[in-house]
Design a protein around this motif. Structure first.
Motif, PDB file in Angstrom:
ATOM      1  N   TRP A 190     -47.034  89.106  16.589  1.00 41.06           N
ATOM      2  CA  TRP A 190     -45.960  88.114  16.493  1.00 41.06           C
ATOM      3  C   TRP A 190     -45.804  87.622  15.065  1.00 41.06           C
ATOM      4  N   VAL A 191     -44.592  87.219  14.740  1.00 45.14           N
ATOM      5  CA  VAL A 191     -44.356  86.413  13.540  1.00 45.14           C
ATOM      6  C   VAL A 191     -43.887  85.049  14.033  1.00 45.14           C
ATOM      7  N   SER A 284     -36.797  92.775  14.791  1.00 46.43           N
ATOM      8  CA  SER A 284     -37.774  92.281  15.772  1.00 46.43           C
ATOM      9  C   SER A 284     -37.392  92.769  17.165  1.00 46.43           C
ATOM     10  N   LEU A 285     -38.392  92.930  18.040  1.00 43.50           N
ATOM     11  CA  LEU A 285     -38.137  93.423  19.401  1.00 43.50           C
ATOM     12  C   LEU A 285     -37.592  92.320  20.296  1.00 43.50           C
ATOM     13  N   GLY A 286     -37.810  91.085  19.890  1.00 46.38           N
ATOM     14  CA  GLY A 286     -37.341  89.932  20.656  1.00 46.38           C
ATOM     15  C   GLY A 286     -37.579  88.694  19.830  1.00 46.38           C
ATOM     16  N   ALA A 287     -36.709  87.709  19.948  1.00 45.30           N
ATOM     17  CA  ALA A 287     -36.861  86.476  19.179  1.00 45.30           C
ATOM     18  C   ALA A 287     -36.573  85.313  20.107  1.00 45.30           C
ATOM     19  N   ALA A 297     -40.469  82.430  17.496  1.00 48.80           N
ATOM     20  CA  ALA A 297     -41.471  83.500  17.618  1.00 48.80           C
ATOM     21  C   ALA A 297     -40.739  84.826  17.718  1.00 48.80           C
ATOM     22  N   TYR A 298     -41.179  85.797  16.912  1.00 49.15           N
ATOM     23  CA  TYR A 298     -40.546  87.118  16.859  1.00 49.15           C
ATOM     24  C   TYR A 298     -41.600  88.153  17.246  1.00 49.15           C
ATOM     25  N   ASP A 308     -44.151  93.311   7.754  1.00 49.51           N
ATOM     26  CA  ASP A 308     -42.841  93.600   7.145  1.00 49.51           C
ATOM     27  C   ASP A 308     -41.807  92.564   7.590  1.00 49.51           C
ATOM     28  N   LEU A 309     -41.842  92.257   8.884  1.00 47.53           N
ATOM     29  CA  LEU A 309     -40.894  91.290   9.452  1.00 47.53           C
ATOM     30  C   LEU A 309     -41.100  89.906   8.815  1.00 47.53           C
ATOM     31  N   ALA A 310     -42.375  89.552   8.618  1.00 49.14           N
ATOM     32  CA  ALA A 310     -42.688  88.244   8.016  1.00 49.14           C
ATOM     33  C   ALA A 310     -42.100  88.161   6.607  1.00 49.14           C
ATOM     34  N   VAL A 311     -42.243  89.247   5.848  1.00 46.77           N
ATOM     35  CA  VAL A 311     -41.703  89.266   4.478  1.00 46.77           C
ATOM     36  C   VAL A 311     -40.181  89.141   4.530  1.00 46.77           C
ATOM     37  N   ALA A 312     -39.561  89.915   5.446  1.00 48.75           N
ATOM     38  CA  ALA A 312     -38.093  89.890   5.543  1.00 48.75           C
ATOM     39  C   ALA A 312     -37.601  88.501   5.945  1.00 48.75           C
TER      40      ALA A 312
END
Ligand code: C5P
Length: 347
Positions: A190-191, A284-287, A297-298, A308-312
Motif C-alpha cells: 500500500w501507499v 494504482s490497482l485501487g484507491a 490508501a492506494y 514507484d507509486l509513492a514517488v509519483a
C-alpha cells in the motif's frame, strides 16, 4: 468486574518491585470495505466492515508511577489529549474498572505513546494506542486477561479498539467492535497519502447522514424509522471482496475496495477527489479514503510498484507526505518484556 481471579493476589510469585516497564506495538488500519447502515438510536451506525491492519505502528509503554500521567511524542503529538480524554488512559481506566483497583501495583501508571500513525487521519491511531495500553497493562500487572476479556473491555473504549488488538484482516460488525478474523492470504503493498488537514470521525458520520437525507429528499424516498432516510436495507458483506482476499491477488482486490464514508469525507475536503484520481492516473490497482479519512490508501501490485507509486504521488502534490506499508500486520503485541525475566504472556 471481569472476575476476582484477575485481582492483585493473582500476580504470581514475581517481585512486583522489579517490574519497570512494558512496551506494546500497535498497528494502523484501513477498511477494505466500510458499509454504513442507518444511524442507531444511540447515535452510532451499524457497520459491515473489513478491517486490514497496516505495518505502520505506534508504541505504547506503561510503567508504575506515583500518579497517572500520559505523554505523547512523534507524529501529531501536540494534538493528542493528555487528560482523561486520551483513549489509552480511558482504556487503562476501563481495565482497572473491569478487574478491580487491586490489579494496580502502584498508585499510578505512566503511559508513554510514541506516534507514527497520524492523528485524526482515518487510520484508527487513537484506538491503536488504547489497544496497546490494554495489552501492556495486562502484562505489567500480570492481570491474566484472555483475548476475549480484553476485546470486551476494548469494545467499551471505542469501536476500532477491538480490531487493533486482533490485527490481521478481520470482519467487523455492530458498530465495528465485534470482530472475527477473515480468511485472507498474501501480503498487500500500500501507499498511504497523508493529508495536511484532519477530519473528526463524528463529523464525517454526520456528513454521511446529511448526504443521505439530501439524496432521499431529492428522490422523494420515504425515511426509515431510525431517522436516516435513503439507506436501502442493512449493509452486507461483499462476498467478491472476501473471495479476492482468499486468492491473495491484489489485482482482484483493488477494484472491490469500497467505503460508504468516502463521499462524506470528500464533501468536507473536496481536494480528496483529486488525490484519489491521482492514484488511478499513476497505475494504482485501487484507491480509497481510509475509514473516515482524510488519509488515502492506494493498492500497489508489489513492493517496487508501491515505491514507484509513492514517488509519483509525491510529485502530484496532492498530499502532505506519503509512506509505503504492507498489510496485514499483527495486532497489539508486547515487544519488550518486564525487567524481572518473566516470559511475555500471550493473551
Ligand atoms: O467508537 P468511537 O468512539 O471510535 O466512535 C467515534 C464516533 O464515530 C462516534 O461518536 C460516532 O459519532 C461515530 N461512529 C458512528 N458509528 C460507528 C462508529 C463510530 O457513528 N459504527
Amino acid at each position: 468486574m471481569v472476575g476476582d481471579r484477575y485481582g492483585a493476589s493473582d500476580g504470581g510469585d514475581y517481585d512486583r518491585g522489579t517490574v519497570s516497564a512494558v512496551t506494546a506495538r500497535v498497528p494502523a488500519k484501513v477498511n477494505l470495505q466500510l458499509s454504513v447502515g442507518p444511524r442507531r438510536s444511540d447515535g452510532y451506525h451499524d457497520l459491515v466492515t473489513v478491517f486490514h491492519a497496516l505495518a505502520l505502528f505506534d508504541e505504547v509503554t506503561v510503567s508504575p508511577a506515583e500518579a497517572d500521567s500520559v505523554s505523547v511524542t512523534g507524529e501529531g503529538a501536540g494534538s493528542v489529549p493528555l487528560d482523561s480524554g486520551n483513549l489509552a488512559a480511558r482504556a487503562v481506566a476501563a481495565l482497572v474498572e473491569a478487574v478491580g483497583p487491586g490489579v494496580r501495583d502502584s498508585p499510578g501508571v505512566t503511559i508513554e505513546i510514541r506516534k507514527r500513525i497520524p492523528v485524526a487521519a482515518g487510520l484508527a491511531g487513537g484506538s491503536a494506542d488504547a489497544a496497546g495500553a490494554l495489552v501492556a497493562c495486562n502484562e505489567l500487572w500480570s492481570a491474566g486477561l484472555s483475548s476475549r476479556e480484553l476485546a470486551e473491555i476494548a469494545g467499551q473504549v471505542g469501536s476500532d479498539v477491538g480490531f487493533a488488538l486482533l490485527g490481521g484482516t478481520a470482519i467487523g460488525l455492530g458498530r465495528g467492535e465485534l470482530v472475527t478474523p477473515a480468511l485472507a492470504t498474501g501480503t498487500y503493498y500500500w501507499v498511504l497519502a497523508f493529508a495536511a488537514e484532519r477530519l473528526a470521525t463524528p463529523a464525517v458520520y454526520a456528513a454521511c447522514d446529511r448526504l443521505r437525507e439530501a439524496r432521499a429528499a431529492s428522490s422523494g424516498a420515504p425515511g426509515d424509522a431510525s431517522g436516516s432516510p435513503g439507506v436501502a436495507g442493512p449493509p452486507a458483506l461483499n462476498t467478491r471482496l472476501m473471495a479476492a482476499l482468499r486468492s491473495g491477488d491484489p489485482a482482484e482486490l483493488g477494484p472491490l475496495l469500497s467505503n460508504d464514508l468516502q463521499p462524506a469525507a470528500i464533501s468536507l475536503l473536496p481536494g480528496l477527489r483529486r488525490a484519489l484520481a491521482a492514484g488511478g492516473e499513476n497505475g494504482s490497482l485501487g484507491a480509497i479514503v481510509s475509514g473516515s479519512g482524510p488519509t488515502c490508501a492506494y493498492l500497489a501490485r508489489d513492493g517496487k510498484h508501491a515505491r514507484d507509486l509513492a514517488v509519483a504521488l509525491t510529485g502530484t502534490g496532492v498530499c502532505r507526505s506519503v509512506v509505503t506499508v504492507t498489510g496485514p500486520a499483527p495486532g497489539a503485541s508486547v515487544i519488550s518484556a518486564p525487567a524481572d525475566g518473566r516470559p511475555v504472556s500471550q493473551p
